[in-house]
Enzyme design. Structure first.
Site, PDB file in Angstrom:
ATOM      1  N   LYS A  11      -8.101  17.853  15.396  1.00 14.95           N
ATOM      2  CA  LYS A  11      -7.608  18.745  14.347  1.00 14.95           C
ATOM      3  C   LYS A  11      -6.078  18.835  14.312  1.00 14.95           C
ATOM      4  O   LYS A  11      -5.400  18.482  15.282  1.00 14.95           O
ATOM      5  CB  LYS A  11      -8.202  20.137  14.556  1.00 14.95           C
ATOM      6  CG  LYS A  11      -9.715  20.177  14.430  1.00 14.95           C
ATOM      7  CD  LYS A  11     -10.211  21.597  14.671  1.00 14.95           C
ATOM      8  CE  LYS A  11     -11.705  21.712  14.534  1.00 14.95           C
ATOM      9  NZ  LYS A  11     -12.141  23.120  14.754  1.00 14.95           N
ATOM     10  N   PHE A  59     -14.422  33.497   8.135  1.00 11.42           N
ATOM     11  CA  PHE A  59     -13.286  32.681   8.581  1.00 11.42           C
ATOM     12  C   PHE A  59     -13.056  31.442   7.717  1.00 11.42           C
ATOM     13  O   PHE A  59     -12.150  30.650   7.997  1.00 11.42           O
ATOM     14  CB  PHE A  59     -13.478  32.255  10.049  1.00 11.42           C
ATOM     15  CG  PHE A  59     -14.735  31.453  10.300  1.00 11.42           C
ATOM     16  CD1 PHE A  59     -14.785  30.089  10.035  1.00 11.42           C
ATOM     17  CD2 PHE A  59     -15.871  32.073  10.818  1.00 11.42           C
ATOM     18  CE1 PHE A  59     -15.934  29.353  10.266  1.00 11.42           C
ATOM     19  CE2 PHE A  59     -17.037  31.342  11.059  1.00 11.42           C
ATOM     20  CZ  PHE A  59     -17.061  29.985  10.784  1.00 11.42           C
ATOM     21  N   THR A  93     -16.548  26.418  21.922  1.00 11.10           N
ATOM     22  CA  THR A  93     -15.679  26.629  20.758  1.00 11.10           C
ATOM     23  C   THR A  93     -14.509  27.535  21.097  1.00 11.10           C
ATOM     24  O   THR A  93     -13.373  27.286  20.693  1.00 11.10           O
ATOM     25  CB  THR A  93     -16.498  27.230  19.594  1.00 11.10           C
ATOM     26  OG1 THR A  93     -17.570  26.330  19.295  1.00 11.10           O
ATOM     27  CG2 THR A  93     -15.647  27.417  18.357  1.00 11.10           C
ATOM     28  N   ARG A 104     -11.084  21.482  25.062  1.00 12.30           N
ATOM     29  CA  ARG A 104     -10.653  22.791  24.554  1.00 12.30           C
ATOM     30  C   ARG A 104      -9.999  23.638  25.637  1.00 12.30           C
ATOM     31  O   ARG A 104      -9.042  24.361  25.360  1.00 12.30           O
ATOM     32  CB  ARG A 104     -11.827  23.505  23.900  1.00 12.30           C
ATOM     33  CG  ARG A 104     -12.197  22.837  22.570  1.00 12.30           C
ATOM     34  CD  ARG A 104     -13.329  23.541  21.890  1.00 12.30           C
ATOM     35  NE  ARG A 104     -13.570  22.995  20.565  1.00 12.30           N
ATOM     36  CZ  ARG A 104     -14.772  22.834  20.042  1.00 12.30           C
ATOM     37  NH1 ARG A 104     -15.857  23.185  20.724  1.00 12.30           N
ATOM     38  NH2 ARG A 104     -14.902  22.344  18.828  1.00 12.30           N
ATOM     39  N   HIS A 117     -13.368  18.831  16.774  1.00 18.09           N
ATOM     40  CA  HIS A 117     -14.672  19.123  16.169  1.00 18.09           C
ATOM     41  C   HIS A 117     -15.575  17.960  16.510  1.00 18.09           C
ATOM     42  O   HIS A 117     -15.138  16.815  16.560  1.00 18.09           O
ATOM     43  CB  HIS A 117     -14.546  19.237  14.642  1.00 18.09           C
ATOM     44  CG  HIS A 117     -15.861  19.173  13.937  1.00 18.09           C
ATOM     45  ND1 HIS A 117     -16.627  20.284  13.706  1.00 18.09           N
ATOM     46  CD2 HIS A 117     -16.574  18.113  13.449  1.00 18.09           C
ATOM     47  CE1 HIS A 117     -17.745  19.916  13.086  1.00 18.09           C
ATOM     48  NE2 HIS A 117     -17.734  18.602  12.917  1.00 18.09           N
TER      49      HIS A 117
END
Length: 140
Positions: A11, A59, A93, A104, A117
């Site tokens: 991302k 969101f 997440t 992450r 993702h």
């Protein structure tokens, strides 16, 4: 064990910090091959289409804004149990809940800027791959 393909995305929060190579290395070090990859700057329409499943979530607007804020790397990864393996490598997440050594935990800034993702099931992987790649672009 089955060789399968999954969709992966690095991302904008990660690409803007020049983490593409570091994240790609994690995939490859864990036995996943990159069989298709391209750098894109998502339009609002592309982001809304890709994340349409979240359209009614609170969101959604923030998600679309984040995904259109910079370049994104879209990829097809291949390997044994690639979908599950990629999800394990990415981590939870919420980076605060992600296991040590996951992408992450190592690179994400927040739950909204969580760097990567990945598809969650074979059907999702097929849809997400087809959204970004023609079959002729996947070489591996």
């Amino acid at each position: 064990m089955a060789i399968e393909r999954t969709f992966s995305m690095i991302k904008p929060d990660a690409t803007k910090r020049n983490l593409t190579g570091a994240i790609t290395k994690v995939f490859e070090d864990n036995g996943l091959r990159i069989v298709a990859s391209k750098r894109v700057w998502m339009s609002k329409r592309e982001a809304e289409g890709f994340y349409a499943v979240h359209k009614e979530r609170p969101f959604f607007g923030e998600l679309v804004e984040g995904m259109t804020s910079g370049p994104t790397i879209v990829q097809v990864l291949e390997g044994e149990n690639a979908i599950l393996k990629n999800r394990e490598i990415m981590g939870a997440t919420n980076p605060a809940q992600a296991a040590e050594g996951t992408i992450r935990k190592s690179f994400a800034l927040s739950i909204g800027e969580n760097s990567v993702h990945g598809s969650d099931a074979p059907e999702t992987a097929a849809q997400e791959i087809a959204y970004w790649f023609a079959e002729t672009e996947i070489v591996g």
